[in-house]
Write a protein that holds these residues in place. Structure first.
Motif, PDB file in Angstrom:
ATOM      1  N   PHE A  91      -2.492   0.954 -23.951  1.00 11.01           N
ATOM      2  CA  PHE A  91      -1.361   0.860 -23.039  1.00 11.01           C
ATOM      3  C   PHE A  91      -0.347   1.975 -23.232  1.00 11.01           C
ATOM      4  O   PHE A  91       0.697   1.995 -22.590  1.00 11.01           O
ATOM      5  CB  PHE A  91      -0.685  -0.503 -23.163  1.00 11.01           C
ATOM      6  N   GLY A  92      -0.626   2.897 -24.124  1.00 11.92           N
ATOM      7  CA  GLY A  92       0.201   4.083 -24.268  1.00 11.92           C
ATOM      8  C   GLY A  92       1.465   3.901 -25.085  1.00 11.92           C
ATOM      9  O   GLY A  92       1.795   2.824 -25.552  1.00 11.92           O
ATOM     10  N   THR A  93       2.164   5.025 -25.232  1.00 11.98           N
ATOM     11  CA  THR A  93       3.420   5.086 -25.968  1.00 11.98           C
ATOM     12  C   THR A  93       4.384   5.924 -25.157  1.00 11.98           C
ATOM     13  O   THR A  93       4.038   7.011 -24.702  1.00 11.98           O
ATOM     14  CB  THR A  93       3.215   5.731 -27.351  1.00 11.98           C
ATOM     15  N   THR A  94       5.589   5.407 -24.952  1.00 15.41           N
ATOM     16  CA  THR A  94       6.628   6.125 -24.224  1.00 15.41           C
ATOM     17  C   THR A  94       7.797   6.342 -25.168  1.00 15.41           C
ATOM     18  O   THR A  94       8.239   5.414 -25.830  1.00 15.41           O
ATOM     19  CB  THR A  94       7.099   5.316 -22.998  1.00 15.41           C
ATOM     20  N   VAL A  95       8.293   7.563 -25.238  1.00 12.50           N
ATOM     21  CA  VAL A  95       9.411   7.888 -26.114  1.00 12.50           C
ATOM     22  C   VAL A  95      10.467   8.618 -25.302  1.00 12.50           C
ATOM     23  O   VAL A  95      10.188   9.660 -24.708  1.00 12.50           O
ATOM     24  CB  VAL A  95       8.954   8.768 -27.301  1.00 12.50           C
ATOM     25  N   GLY A  96      11.667   8.050 -25.265  1.00  8.88           N
ATOM     26  CA  GLY A  96      12.762   8.685 -24.529  1.00  8.88           C
ATOM     27  C   GLY A  96      12.431   8.892 -23.063  1.00  8.88           C
ATOM     28  O   GLY A  96      12.842   9.883 -22.465  1.00  8.88           O
ATOM     29  N   GLY A  97      11.652   7.972 -22.474  1.00 10.42           N
ATOM     30  CA  GLY A  97      11.254   8.083 -21.080  1.00 10.42           C
ATOM     31  C   GLY A  97      10.053   8.993 -20.844  1.00 10.42           C
ATOM     32  O   GLY A  97       9.551   9.096 -19.737  1.00 10.42           O
ATOM     33  N   GLN A  98       9.580   9.657 -21.878  1.00 19.91           N
ATOM     34  CA  GLN A  98       8.427  10.563 -21.776  1.00 19.91           C
ATOM     35  C   GLN A  98       7.168   9.838 -22.226  1.00 19.91           C
ATOM     36  O   GLN A  98       7.098   9.332 -23.344  1.00 19.91           O
ATOM     37  CB  GLN A  98       8.654  11.792 -22.663  1.00 19.91           C
TER      38      GLN A  98
END
Length: 106
Positions: free
Chosen positions: A78-85
């Motif tokens: 399901f992924g990883t999102t950091v700071g909207g990225q």
């Protein structure tokens, strides 16, 4: 007030980005240089229980010499999102450059 000689520990607040942003857990930030795995599996260094959107081995956190924090997605479903990225599978980011992150659905 902490006891004399007690060490403070940095914590990450894990929030539910899908719903209302409520806190799910506080995770300790390891204090020693090295690489730490994060996920649901029993063998990881920092375990997040009960959230199926977090992979068994979701990401790695590396504490570099000088204290830099590097986060690497391990191809999490399901992924990883950091700071909207959104990180690409197996992508990485220096955490000092990003204000917050999300594990699980984008």
């Amino acid at each position: 007030m902490p006891e004399a000689g007690a060490r403070s520990q940095s914590l990450w607040a894990v929030r539910d980005a899908e719903c209302d942003g409520s806190m799910i857990a506080l995770l300790p930030v390891p204090g020693h240089q090295g690489t730490y795995s994060v996920g649901r599996h029993e063998s990881v260094d920092i375990r997040i229980d009960g959230d199926k959107s977090v992979s068994r081995r979701h990401l790695e956190l590396s504490i570099e010499s000088g204290g830099a924090l590097l986060l690497k997605d391990l191809g999490a479903k399901f992924g990883t999102t950091v700071g909207g990225q959104i990180l690409p599978p197996n992508g990485s980011i220096v955490l000092a450059d990003a204000p917050g992150g999300q594990l699980g659905p984008r």
